[in-house]
Each structure stands twice: as C-alpha cells, then as structure tokens.
Design an enzyme around this catalytic site. Structure first.
Site, PDB file in Angstrom:
ATOM      1  NE  ARG A  86      10.575  -4.287   2.476  1.00 20.07           N
ATOM      2  CZ  ARG A  86      11.418  -4.942   1.714  1.00 20.07           C
ATOM      3  NH1 ARG A  86      12.256  -5.797   2.239  1.00 20.07           N
ATOM      4  NH2 ARG A  86      11.441  -4.757   0.419  1.00 20.07           N
ATOM      5  CB  VAL A 117       1.242  -0.175 -14.677  1.00 18.63           C
ATOM      6  CG1 VAL A 117       0.518   0.885 -13.861  1.00 18.63           C
ATOM      7  CG2 VAL A 117       0.341  -1.336 -15.013  1.00 18.63           C
ATOM      8  CB  SER A 137       1.747  -9.354 -14.590  1.00 15.60           C
ATOM      9  OG  SER A 137       2.499  -8.828 -15.663  1.00 15.60           O
ATOM     10  CB  ALA A 160      -0.942   0.006   1.214  1.00 11.25           C
ATOM     11  CE1 TYR A 163       6.985  -9.066 -11.825  1.00  9.55           C
ATOM     12  CE2 TYR A 163       6.556  -9.083 -14.185  1.00  9.55           C
ATOM     13  CZ  TYR A 163       6.200  -8.698 -12.898  1.00  9.55           C
ATOM     14  OH  TYR A 163       5.046  -7.983 -12.690  1.00  9.55           O
ATOM     15  N   PRO A 180      -2.458  -6.419 -15.304  1.00 14.43           N
ATOM     16  CG  PRO A 180      -1.528  -4.755 -13.946  1.00 14.43           C
ATOM     17  CD  PRO A 180      -2.049  -6.168 -13.925  1.00 14.43           C
TER      18      PRO A 180
HETATM   19  C1  8X3 Z   1       4.251  -5.709 -15.365  1.00 15.92           C
HETATM   20  C2  8X3 Z   1       4.125  -5.972 -16.828  1.00 15.92           C
HETATM   21  O1  8X3 Z   1       5.409  -6.372 -19.007  1.00 15.92           O
HETATM   22  O2  8X3 Z   1       6.314  -4.719 -17.461  1.00 15.92           O
HETATM   23  O3  8X3 Z   1       3.872  -6.807 -14.623  1.00 15.92           O
HETATM   24  O4  8X3 Z   1       6.489  -7.069 -16.972  1.00 15.92           O
HETATM   25  S1  8X3 Z   1       5.657  -6.044 -17.549  1.00 15.92           S
END
Ligand code: 8X3
Length: 258
Positions: free
Chosen positions: A38, A190, A144, A14, A157, A187
């Site tokens: 944190r 962003v 994502s 947040a 990631y 998303p």
């Molecule tokens: C964020 C989207 O494409 O920048 O989760 O990894 S990206």
C-alpha cells in the site's frame, strides 16, 4: 543452482519485514522485481535502493490487497511482458489484536481475513492464468506455525494461516499437470513490525513477545524463501517450517531470563 537472473518476481507486502527482505535477497541474485504494497513512498525508496545496489529493474504497484477491484486494476496496469511472472511471493499478511473470541473486534477479523486469505486469493487469481498458459511458474505463500497449531487468543489469525496452509496444499494439487511449483514457508516467531501492528503500535508489548528468545529475523525467512526458489527444475519444496531454536511450535517456547 538455477539462476534468478531476469526472472520476474512479484512480491506482495514488499514495503516492510519479510517482503522487503525478499526484495533485497532476490535482487542480489539478479531477479527483476514487481514490488507491491500500500505504501507507495516506501516502495519507491526500496526500488531506488535496489537500483543503486544491484542495478535491479523493478516496477512498483501500490494498492490495497483487500480490495479485489484494486488488485485487478494494479495487475492489469503492468505492461504485457511484466505479467508473465515467474515467481509470486505472497508475503502480504498481518495480525490485528489478540483476544479471546468473545472479546475480539470484528473489524480486526475483517482486516486479517481480507488481507491474509482474500488478498492472497485475489492476487494469485490474477497472476496464475499467465503461469498456467506458459506451464511454468512458482507460487510461494507465507504461512506460519500458526497455520499448524493454534495458540490462546490466536483464534482468527490462526484461522487465516490454517486457510493459507489449505490453499497451498490445494493449489499444489490443482497445478500438478501444469508444472507450476507451490511452496509454503511457515515461520514461527519473527521479529519485524508484525507484533507492533498486532498491538496497534504498543512497542513494549510487541518487544515482550520475543523476550528471551533470540527470534528469527526477516532475513532468515527470506533465506528459506530463496532456497525454495532456487531448487532444480524438477524439485518442489512443499513446505518449510522454521522457528527460533527456543521454539518448538506455537505453544512451546523457552525463554532465557533477561
Ligand atoms: C507469526 C507467528 O506465533 O507470532 O505468524 O503468530 S506467531
């Protein structure tokens, strides 16, 4: 539209970006908030702002989501009536580094896996039994586009976001008989602190990610999350994938010359 008045909404991550935008939009709809991250001072500042602007009642919890012991201790420090969370927004998450696997840094992998997967699980594990007991609640995970299509050097990631996707789908099945909603909001590009964190403070490299694109904002994503949270009782939004108009999925982006 069902009201969020006096609903208890727990938001992880947040203190910035999408989590912070959610705090503002849910506060404006009358929700009561548990703000977790944190950075305690950032949370205190935000709680004060929300109190002044919307008269929001909130509590702050400062802990490291990567540490299960800290997660448990923080959740258990809440007064009993605050533990009955109506909506959990799992928005804590990050990327660290962007290299081919053979060049990647295992310390970065640990941070991503421990935050995006294990942290989400630890927190959900604390909150969920109270929802199950009441047979009511809503979990909204921040996924994502990277949980749908991998991209070059996105390896770990992307793997964490594929895992979030699997966890959302699996939770939805496990909770079917408990009337608990599970949504995933996924998303694409962003523009928040996301890329600055990913590239360890290299602001120019971070800016370049969104060059010529007109990216989504944290508010755009918070708006989708709010939409999920305000559907009628019998409606569950399983998944929303949102991207800038110039992006079709992780690997297809058209940039205007700048
Ligand atoms: C964020 C989207 O494409 O920048 O989760 O990894 S990206």
């Amino acid at each position: 539209m069902p009201s969020l008045k006096n609903k208890i909404v727990f938001i992880s991550g947040a203190s910035s970006g999408i989590g912070m935008a959610c705090a503002r939009s849910f506060a404006s709809e009358g929700a009561t908030l548990i703000l977790a991250a944190r950075r305690k001072e950032k949370l205190e500042q935000l709680a004060l702002e929300l109190k002044e602007t919307f008269n929001t009642g909130s509590r702050i919890l400062s802990f490291d989501i990567q540490n299960n012991h800290e997660v448990k201790e923080a959740f258990n420090s809440l007064p009993e009536d605050w533990k009955s969370v109506d909506i959990l927004i799992n928005s804590a998450g990050l990327a660290k580094g962007m290299q081919k696997l053979q060049e990647g840094n295992p310390d970065d992998w640990d941070v991503m896996i421990n935050t995006n997967i294990k942290g989400l699980l630890y927190l959900t594990r604390e909150v969920l039994p109270y929802m199950v007991k009441r047979e009511s609640g809503h979990i909204i995970n921040l996924g994502s586009t990277a949980g749908h299509d991998v991209y070059p050097s996105g390896n770990v990631y992307c793997a964490t976001k594929f895992a979030v996707n699997a966890i959302s789908q699996s939770l939805r099945i496990d909770l079917l008989d408990k009337s608990i909603k599970v949504s995933s909001v996924d998303p694409g590009m962003v523009e928040t602190e996301f890329s600055v964190v990913r590239f360890s403070g290299d602001v120019d490299r971070a800016k370049n990610v969104y060059r010529g694109v007109d990216p989504l904002t944290a508010e755009d994503v918070a708006d989708a999350i709010l939409y999920c949270a305000t559907r009628p009782k019998h409606v569950n939004i399983n998944e929303i994938i949102l991207t800038p108009v110039a992006q079709a999925q992780s690997n297809f982006v058209v940039r205007k010359p700048v």
